[in-house]
Design a protein around this motif. Sequence first.
Motif, PDB file in Angstrom:
ATOM      1  N   SER A  79       0.843  -1.201   0.000  1.00 47.07           N
ATOM      2  CA  SER A  79       0.000   0.000   0.000  1.00 47.07           C
ATOM      3  C   SER A  79       0.877   1.249   0.000  1.00 47.07           C
ATOM      4  O   SER A  79       2.101   1.171   0.125  1.00 47.07           O
ATOM      5  N   LEU A  80       0.227   2.407  -0.118  1.00 42.21           N
ATOM      6  CA  LEU A  80       0.924   3.700  -0.125  1.00 42.21           C
ATOM      7  C   LEU A  80       0.869   4.403   1.221  1.00 42.21           C
ATOM      8  O   LEU A  80       1.360   5.521   1.362  1.00 42.21           O
ATOM      9  N   SER A  81       0.292   3.759   2.232  1.00 44.69           N
ATOM     10  CA  SER A  81       0.068   4.428   3.518  1.00 44.69           C
ATOM     11  C   SER A  81       1.357   4.807   4.225  1.00 44.69           C
ATOM     12  O   SER A  81       1.504   5.927   4.724  1.00 44.69           O
ATOM     13  N   LYS A  82       2.311   3.894   4.325  1.00 48.40           N
ATOM     14  CA  LYS A  82       3.524   4.144   5.106  1.00 48.40           C
ATOM     15  C   LYS A  82       4.534   5.000   4.352  1.00 48.40           C
ATOM     16  O   LYS A  82       5.277   5.760   4.951  1.00 48.40           O
ATOM     17  N   GLY A  83       4.574   4.874   3.041  1.00 49.12           N
ATOM     18  CA  GLY A  83       5.584   5.592   2.275  1.00 49.12           C
ATOM     19  C   GLY A  83       5.170   6.966   1.807  1.00 49.12           C
ATOM     20  O   GLY A  83       6.012   7.856   1.654  1.00 49.12           O
TER      21      GLY A  83
END
Length: 301
Positions: A192-196
Amino acid sequence: MTANLLKKSQEIDWSEKKSFLQHTRYRPMYDRAFSDLLEKLSKDRYFSDPGHLRQNFLSAFDHWLHDSKLNKISGLEAFPDRDFIIGVTHSIDDLHIVHGAQLVTMENEYAYHKRMKPEITERQVGSLASGDVLAFAIPSSWYGDIHPQTLEILDRCQELSIPVHVDAAWYGCLKDFHFDYSHPAIQSVSFSLSKGLGLGSHRAGVRYSKERRPGPVTVINDFNMCIVSVMWYGIHFMKEFGSDYIQNRYGTAYSLICDKLNLRPTKAIHTAFCESSSGDWAPVGIRPFLRYLVDDVDEFK
């Protein structure tokens, strides 16, 4: 080290602020530039063709994964079936619904599993059993890297015909991470794109699978029920910030914080290991320190 970073570090009472290390629910990094882009995009019109947009999103996402200069992953060509997911928790929900009591985890996995099912079985390598379905994080949120027994676990699962479904949500916030996902035991990998890219509130990711199988993720994709706005945001964020933004922006401050607080670094930008007692190390979140030093945001509250 920049002069501003050095000046800010000298303003901190490091002994007093150590109490702000996050011992649970380590908050991922967020940057002012993320808010600025969201505000700009919210005023624009987004694509209205979800089928076309989904293919653009899947293609852009695959490029983002492989374009990192700080990390190197391989083996995803073994997973030809690719679906939009509403963050990695979406694929985890899918596993719980499809596999029920068969689903097991290793120790120190994502706490969401226990929130979903408090009685879920936690395995060690020696207790893995035929009939299990393993949800396993690579990279691990506990270690900020791969679990030290990763290859042993995967080989044991192959011996016992245990399908492994990988949670790779933390990939976007690491550096020096190298992994080949083509191990035959692995049946799916979810990113996913949440952490980065700070899109935890606009959840967007991709599940890579070896075979198409029934479940909520498949239904949403087959019937074009994907969330158009978050795919559109995701494409623009990947284009604007690239694959290594968080590490490049906060990496120098991360090293300074670990030195000042006697922390043991991980490969993740927002966690490190802290020694609570002699020889007893556990991960802590350091986001308030990073945001104060680099982004001029005071989260010491």
